[in-house]
Design a protein around this motif. Structure first.
Motif, PDB file in Angstrom:
ATOM      1  N   ARG A  17      12.493  21.115  27.302  1.00 42.82           N
ATOM      2  CA  ARG A  17      11.294  21.022  28.843  1.00 42.82           C
ATOM      3  C   ARG A  17      10.382  21.309  28.123  1.00 42.82           C
ATOM      4  O   ARG A  17      10.340  21.713  27.222  1.00 42.82           O
ATOM      5  CB  ARG A  17      12.533  21.661  29.432  1.00 42.82           C
ATOM      6  CG  ARG A  17      13.379  21.033  30.197  1.00 42.82           C
ATOM      7  CD  ARG A  17      13.932  22.051  31.240  1.00 42.82           C
ATOM      8  NE  ARG A  17      15.880  21.944  31.551  1.00 42.82           N
ATOM      9  CZ  ARG A  17      16.713  22.259  31.938  1.00 42.82           C
ATOM     10  NH1 ARG A  17      16.126  23.092  32.807  1.00 42.82           N
ATOM     11  NH2 ARG A  17      17.616  21.858  33.002  1.00 42.82           N
ATOM     12  N   GLU A  19       8.578  23.457  28.913  1.00 40.72           N
ATOM     13  CA  GLU A  19       8.381  25.132  28.897  1.00 40.72           C
ATOM     14  C   GLU A  19       9.911  25.683  27.156  1.00 40.72           C
ATOM     15  O   GLU A  19       9.169  26.790  26.976  1.00 40.72           O
ATOM     16  CB  GLU A  19       9.341  25.348  29.628  1.00 40.72           C
ATOM     17  CG  GLU A  19      10.643  25.544  30.727  1.00 40.72           C
ATOM     18  CD  GLU A  19      10.561  24.415  31.714  1.00 40.72           C
ATOM     19  OE1 GLU A  19      11.732  24.142  31.862  1.00 40.72           O
ATOM     20  OE2 GLU A  19      10.265  23.172  31.706  1.00 40.72           O
ATOM     21  N   ASN A  20      10.464  24.832  26.862  1.00 43.33           N
ATOM     22  CA  ASN A  20      10.976  24.852  26.280  1.00 43.33           C
ATOM     23  C   ASN A  20      10.359  25.274  24.600  1.00 43.33           C
ATOM     24  O   ASN A  20       9.181  24.449  24.733  1.00 43.33           O
ATOM     25  CB  ASN A  20      12.094  23.883  25.825  1.00 43.33           C
ATOM     26  CG  ASN A  20      12.816  24.038  26.231  1.00 43.33           C
ATOM     27  OD1 ASN A  20      13.645  22.932  26.923  1.00 43.33           O
ATOM     28  ND2 ASN A  20      13.535  25.026  26.750  1.00 43.33           N
ATOM     29  N   GLY A  43      13.778  12.358  26.730  1.00 43.05           N
ATOM     30  CA  GLY A  43      13.524  13.347  28.084  1.00 43.05           C
ATOM     31  C   GLY A  43      15.223  13.109  28.974  1.00 43.05           C
ATOM     32  O   GLY A  43      15.525  12.608  28.110  1.00 43.05           O
ATOM     33  N   ALA A  44      15.569  14.490  29.752  1.00 38.61           N
ATOM     34  CA  ALA A  44      16.939  14.187  30.101  1.00 38.61           C
ATOM     35  C   ALA A  44      17.771  12.903  30.875  1.00 38.61           C
ATOM     36  O   ALA A  44      18.239  11.575  31.028  1.00 38.61           O
ATOM     37  CB  ALA A  44      17.181  14.985  30.822  1.00 38.61           C
TER      38      ALA A  44
END
Length: 232
Positions: A17, A19-20, A43-44
């Protein structure tokens, strides 16, 4: 049971993500590399759509086709060749495990299966009146679409590459397959892929050997000279 080579050469998706921290992502990727796998950033949502296409929907299709075999006669199953074995190979999977896998990715799988159902409906309509105008063309277009799709699957070393096939008849006795592989090495023929077909009770099996097109003729001739029977 645990296997030390379980991840060697396998893609391993890292769905980081924004923010990781980059340091944390790098640490995960280092672990993946240490295990011999290949990190793939995705991406997920893209990951879920991808595995629905290449893993989850194929499991359902394979299982449903295999289900058709359950009520078949022994005589019919005795005619089974490599085609139905290929289609149903993954159908022996654990139901409890797959209920969890499919349930966790249901929306993406449903989208694939709806498209699959649309294709299947077109084939059903065409087969329902195969002599009607356009029916045979519709069937051919669906088969041709499959040709295009399978050609996009990565080949050896992750490349899209076409190989030529040699089908060799191998007697059903100890050491014959090993002898064939050793002789291919002696002939300086690189084995790109290998598929085996053998029916219980048969006196011989079929070894389908994938080789580069430029060595096909030489491979056939050299194996024939050494006494191997080439099918087809």
């Amino acid at each position: 049971a645990a296997r030390a080579d379980l991840f060697i050469g396998r893609p391993w998706v890292v769905a980081a993500r924004p923010e990781n921290p980059r340091e944390a992502v790098s640490l995960v990727e280092a672990l993946i590399l240490d295990l011999g796998a290949t990190p793939v950033e995705m991406g997920a949502a893209d990951h879920d759509a991808a595995v629905a296409l290449v893993s989850h929907a194929p499991q359902i299709v394979s299982s449903l086709m295999a289900k058709r075999l359950a009520g078949s006669t022994d005589a019919a199953l005795g005619l089974a060749g490599q085609g139905v074995r290929d289609v149903t190979r993954i159908a022996a999977s654990e139901p409890e495990l797959w209920v969890q896998i499919l349930g966790a990715n249901a929306p993406a799988i449903v989208e694939i299966l709806h498209a699959y159902r649309d294709d299947l409906d077109r084939v059903l309509v065409a087969l329902g009146d195969v002599d009607a105008a356009g029916s045979r063309r519709a069937i051919a277009e669906e088969i041709a679409g499959g040709n295009v799709g399978v050609s996009r699957l990565p080949g050896k070393h992750g490349q899209d590459k076409r190989y030529s096939s040699v089908v060799v008849m191998v007697e059903d006795r100890p050491g014959e397959l090993a002898r064939l592989l050793n002789e291919l090495g002696d002939l300086d023929v690189n084995l790109e892929d290998l598929r085996l077909e053998h029916s219980p009770g048969a006196a011989f099996g079929l070894a389908e050997i994938a080789v580069l097109p430029e060595v096909l003729t030489r491979t056939v001739n050299d194996l024939t000279d050494r006494g191997w029977r080439i099918a087809g």
